[in-house]
Design an enzyme around this catalytic site. Structure first.
Site, PDB file in Angstrom:
ATOM      1  N   ASP A 169     -13.032 -20.254-119.848  1.00 29.97           N
ATOM      2  CA  ASP A 169     -13.437 -19.226-120.807  1.00 29.97           C
ATOM      3  C   ASP A 169     -14.335 -18.224-120.081  1.00 29.97           C
ATOM      4  OD1 ASP A 169     -14.206 -17.750-123.068  1.00 29.97           O
ATOM      5  OD2 ASP A 169     -15.864 -19.123-123.503  1.00 29.97           O
ATOM      6  N   ASN A 216     -18.555 -12.158-120.748  1.00 31.11           N
ATOM      7  CA  ASN A 216     -19.225 -11.065-120.047  1.00 31.11           C
ATOM      8  C   ASN A 216     -20.455 -11.523-119.276  1.00 31.11           C
ATOM      9  OD1 ASN A 216     -17.763  -8.518-120.825  1.00 31.11           O
ATOM     10  ND2 ASN A 216     -18.183  -9.329-122.864  1.00 31.11           N
ATOM     11  N   GLY A 259      -9.960 -10.170-129.328  1.00 31.81           N
ATOM     12  CA  GLY A 259     -10.442 -10.801-128.106  1.00 31.81           C
ATOM     13  C   GLY A 259      -9.975 -12.246-128.034  1.00 31.81           C
ATOM     14  N   ASP A 295     -11.360 -14.772-126.769  1.00 30.55           N
ATOM     15  CA  ASP A 295     -12.413 -15.728-127.110  1.00 30.55           C
ATOM     16  C   ASP A 295     -12.492 -15.928-128.621  1.00 30.55           C
ATOM     17  OD1 ASP A 295     -13.295 -13.068-127.373  1.00 30.55           O
ATOM     18  OD2 ASP A 295     -15.375 -13.549-126.901  1.00 30.55           O
ATOM     19  N   ASP A 307     -20.494 -16.394-133.323  1.00 31.93           N
ATOM     20  CA  ASP A 307     -20.538 -16.661-131.883  1.00 31.93           C
ATOM     21  C   ASP A 307     -21.694 -15.888-131.255  1.00 31.93           C
ATOM     22  OD1 ASP A 307     -20.119 -17.026-129.152  1.00 31.93           O
ATOM     23  OD2 ASP A 307     -17.950 -16.844-129.300  1.00 31.93           O
ATOM     24  N   THR A 354     -22.884 -12.480-125.447  1.00 34.12           N
ATOM     25  CA  THR A 354     -23.372 -11.157-125.064  1.00 34.12           C
ATOM     26  C   THR A 354     -23.365 -10.248-126.280  1.00 34.12           C
ATOM     27  OG1 THR A 354     -22.414 -11.501-122.872  1.00 34.12           O
ATOM     28  CG2 THR A 354     -23.075  -9.252-123.455  1.00 34.12           C
ATOM     29  N   THR A 393     -47.835  -8.670-128.348  1.00 33.50           N
ATOM     30  CA  THR A 393     -46.545  -8.018-128.093  1.00 33.50           C
ATOM     31  C   THR A 393     -45.422  -9.051-128.047  1.00 33.50           C
ATOM     32  OG1 THR A 393     -47.611  -6.229-126.859  1.00 33.50           O
ATOM     33  CG2 THR A 393     -45.266  -6.577-126.466  1.00 33.50           C
TER      34      THR A 393
END
Length: 266
Positions: free
Chosen positions: A6, A9, A111, A113, A134, A137, A189
């Protein structure tokens, strides 16, 4: 034995199946500059260290959202299995060879995936309508109805992508770990970024799942409560402890889908 690949990216996941059992898997960084020989060397080293005999692997299947890496991994699979791999494409979402499919006469691409996820979720939930969330990325939601039709879904920047975008584009904002803060009003922060991203994405996912179920009710006349929800992807563990919108979590959903597809088509 089967080698399922699999290619995402950010990461490449390789799983070795003996029957339906995953005997080992590895996650390596995606680098489109590497050659097939380089990836072969990496994989052979990983297998040797794990005491996995790749000479027993006779079949392979590839899903890739990085077109430049299909060729190199064809070489990898040929080297390991001494046979041509099965390369999954968006065209396999058409027709009736798989238990799930795009709407009839659809020209939309999907896609590979997401196709693997949809096939795996259909098997997991025994043909019930479902949503796959999912965490990669990109953060994707893919909706499949009870007839096996992949209706579509949503695409958002992934959690890691969001953190990287902030740190890259804002000079005074650092990279932070992706974990839920103890409160939403951050006093530092770091806490503020974690609240904005982790708790913000909790709201994003819960809202999108809710809206998908409501739209399914309007389109089909069936109850949205019957829709099952599975989370997968490398960062699913970030939200898993702080939301109850998932029916289950399966980090291996995509490679399991590759195994099912290999059994049906190869």
């Amino acid at each position: 034995m089967l080698l399922a690949v699999d290619i995402g990216n950010t990461n490449i996941v390789l799983a070795v199946f003996d029957g339906d059992k995953i005997v080992n898997q590895w996650r390596i960084a995606t680098d489109a500059r590497r050659t097939g020989d380089e990836y072969t060397s990496i994989i052979l080293t990983l297998a040797r260290d794990a005491d996995i005999d790749l000479s027993q692997v006779k079949k392979s299947i590839i899903s890739s959202v990085v077109p430049a890496l299909i060729g190199p991994f064809v070489i990898v699979c040929q080297h390991i299995t001494k046979a041509q791999p099965f390369v999954l494409s968006s065209a396999h979402a058409q027709g009736k060879k798989l238990p799930v499919h795009l709407p009839e006469n659809s020209t939309r691409e999907l896609g590979t995936d997401l196709l693997c996820n949809a096939v795996s979720a259909w098997n997991l939930f025994n043909g019930k309508a479902n949503i796959v969330v999912d965490f990669g990325t990109a953060l994707t939601l893919t909706f499949t109805d009870s007839e096996g039709t992949i209706l579509g879904g949503t695409i958002s920047p992934g959690l890691g992508t969001a953190v990287k975008a902030l740190a890259t584009n804002a000079a005074q904002l650092p990279y932070v770990s992706l974990e839920a803060p103890s409160r939403v009003i951050g006093s530092t922060t770091k806490e503020a970024i974690q609240a904005g991203i982790v708790l913000g994405y909790k709201g994003l996912v819960e809202s999108l799942v809710k809206q998908c179920k409501e739209e399914y009710e309007r389109l089909s006349g069936r109850s949205g409560n019957e829709v099952q929800v599975v989370a997968t992807g490398g960062l699913n563990s970030v939200l898993k402890p702080i939301t109850d919108c998932f029916t289950t979590v399966d980090k291996d959903l995509t490679v399991k889908g590759l195994k099912i597809i290999s059994d049906l088509l190869q």
